[in-house]
Design a protein around this motif. Structure first.
Motif, short mmCIF file in Angstrom:
data_model
loop_
_atom_site.label_atom_id
_atom_site.label_comp_id
_atom_site.label_asym_id
_atom_site.label_seq_id
_atom_site.Cartn_x
_atom_site.Cartn_y
_atom_site.Cartn_z
N VAL A 1 12.35 -40.86 62.98
CA VAL A 1 13.11 -41.35 64.13
C VAL A 1 14.38 -42.09 63.72
N ALA A 2 14.36 -42.82 62.62
CA ALA A 2 15.55 -43.54 62.17
C ALA A 2 16.63 -42.57 61.72
N ASP A 3 16.26 -41.57 60.96
CA ASP A 3 17.20 -40.53 60.53
C ASP A 3 17.83 -39.83 61.74
N LEU A 4 16.97 -39.40 62.64
CA LEU A 4 17.44 -38.61 63.78
C LEU A 4 18.36 -39.41 64.69
N THR A 5 17.95 -40.63 65.01
CA THR A 5 18.78 -41.42 65.93
C THR A 5 20.07 -41.88 65.27
N ALA A 6 20.04 -42.17 63.97
CA ALA A 6 21.29 -42.52 63.28
C ALA A 6 22.27 -41.35 63.38
N GLY A 7 21.76 -40.14 63.21
CA GLY A 7 22.62 -38.96 63.34
C GLY A 7 23.17 -38.80 64.74
N GLN B 1 20.33 -49.90 61.60
CA GLN B 1 20.91 -50.22 62.91
C GLN B 1 20.32 -49.33 64.00
N ALA B 2 20.20 -48.05 63.71
CA ALA B 2 19.67 -47.12 64.70
C ALA B 2 18.24 -47.48 65.06
N ARG C 1 19.05 -35.30 56.17
CA ARG C 1 18.72 -35.18 57.60
C ARG C 1 19.65 -35.94 58.55
N SER C 2 19.90 -37.20 58.30
CA SER C 2 20.66 -37.98 59.29
C SER C 2 22.05 -37.41 59.50
N SER D 1 24.69 -44.58 56.55
CA SER D 1 24.07 -45.11 55.33
C SER D 1 22.68 -45.63 55.67
N GLY D 2 22.00 -46.13 54.65
CA GLY D 2 20.67 -46.67 54.88
C GLY D 2 20.70 -47.99 55.61
N PHE D 3 21.61 -48.89 55.18
CA PHE D 3 21.56 -50.27 55.67
C PHE D 3 22.91 -50.83 56.10
N GLY D 4 23.96 -50.03 56.07
CA GLY D 4 25.27 -50.53 56.45
C GLY D 4 26.28 -50.32 55.34
#
Length: 397
Positions: A169-175, A204-205, A22-23, A127-130
């Motif tokens: 929301v984390a996936d979407l905003t990271a993208g 981070q997102a 998704r991201s 990535s997940g965490f950096g």
């Protein structure tokens, strides 16, 4: 090129899409929807185990994420496949990936490798965490980021335990942030002539999305807590019961509070000592909400929305998803956009949330079949028919 573009805004850029789930696809969708030449590079079917990331291609989620792209297959673990990919990088502008950080090192396609091939290349990584640090190698998942990033601690009703948000929301905003970073890098490249590495993560997102709640801690050392449907600082702002359902009312500030009392035909609420200021209303939020609810239950949601809008009080219905797309303002904004399948039947997608006055976007192509454009893309990148045949023979595509 015969492939239809969704827009002319980004049509001069070519993007190699290595993303999954998704991201990453969210990031690339932004580029595809605004006309970039996006080539989705997928694993050849004979190397897949099961249905692959994202499940069946014909489900609504996959379809919405992968419109306006072409698909080719390429085995990046094979000598021939990785050589073909590197050759494509020579002519590309952007590569996007959301592998675990060590994968691109093993494949030999990290930024240092890619810029040796093409100094103008922009690499977008999620990535997940950096890309480094103690959590670098942990697998990322949206709900994990929601929890680690503080969102679940402020979502839900007090005393009910942490609560996830109803979208990833984390996936979407990271993208989205990765897409923003890529566009920033492309703008900077016009000055420097060089690409760069853009990286972000779900963590981070998610932290960035805390916004004022994070600022409360960083600057005032206030740790936000769950507030349910109440706004954490501006009261009354929340959900109120009506005769036939619920509505949102946002009565922040003294002027809007006075209008609210007028709309409720309850002037005595405005003069109550314990409701006189924003600070007092926040302190006595339970009493404020109870006083409003005693009145709002006497009229329907539609009646109250009409009254509050006439009085100048921000309010609105609480829609189910079907009601969202039936709303006249949503229809006016065109938030459902149509594309057409190969058989001519119509398919609806979620539209882009912003418009441009000259270079609009559209659904130029519904999501491709796996590897649908493999040979076509390779020819565009300069591969001879004999070279393409060799890749097929080696099962590298």
């Amino acid at each position: 090129m015969s492939f239809p573009r969704a827009s002319q805004a980004l049509s001069r850029f070519t993007v190699l899409d290595l993303t999954r789930v998704r991201s990453g696809p969210t990031c690339v969708r932004q580029l595809a929807d605004w006309g970039a030449n996006v080539i989705k590079i997928e694993t050849p079917p004979h190397l897949e185990k099961g249905e692959g990331p994202g499940g069946p291609r014909d489900n609504a989620d996959f379809q919405n994420l992968h419109r306006n792209k072409r698909s080719m297959t390429l085995d990046l673990k094979s000598k021939q496949g990785i050589a073909a990919f590197r050759r494509m990088v020579e002519k590309a502008d952007v590569v996007v990936e959301n592998f675990r950080p060590d994968v691109k090192d093993r494949l030999g396609i990290n930024y240092e490798d890619l810029k040796k091939i093409n100094k103008r290349i922009v690499l977008g990584s999620i990535s997940g965490f950096g890309q480094d640090g103690p959590y670098r190698d942990r697998p990322g998942f949206d709900q994990i980021a929601q929890g680690m990033g503080g969102l679940m601690s402020i979502t839900g009703e007090p005393g009910r335990g942490p609560m996830r948000v109803g979208i990833p929301v984390a996936d979407l905003t990271a993208g989205l942030f990765c897409a923003m970073g890529i566009l920033t890098a492309l703008l900077e490249r016009e000055v420097s002539g060089e690409g760069q590495w853009v990286s972000t993560s779900l963590l981070q997102a998610q932290i960035f999305m805390l916004d004022f709640q994070a600022a409360r801690w960083l600057q005032m050392h206030e740790v936000a807590k769950q507030a349910g449907n109440d706004h954490p600082t501006s009261i009354p702002t929340g959900v109120f019961k009506t005769k036939d359902g619920y509505i949102n009312i946002a009565a922040a500030g003294q002027v809007i509070w006075e209008r609210t009392c007028q709309a409720l035909e309850a002037p005595e609420m405005f003069t109550r000592e314990d409701f006189k200021t924003g600070a007092l209303r926040s302190k006595n939020r339970v009493a404020v909400n109870e006083a409003i609810n005693k009145i709002t239950v006497n009229k329907t949601s539609a009646e109250w929305i009409d009254i509050f809008n006439t009085t100048g009080v921000p309010c609105g219905p609480i829609n189910s998803i079907d009601q969202v797309f039936a709303d006249p303002q949503v229809q006016h904004l065109g938030m459902a956009i149509a594309g057409h399948k190969a058989d001519g039947s119509e398919q609806l997608f979620v539209a882009q949330p912003f418009k441009m006055s000259r270079t609009q976007t559209k659904i130029a192509a519904v999501p491709p079949k796996q590897g649908q454009h493999t040979d076509e893309v390779l020819k565009e990148f300069g591969f001879a028919d004999s070279e393409i045949a060799e890749l097929h023979k080696a099962q590298a595509v």
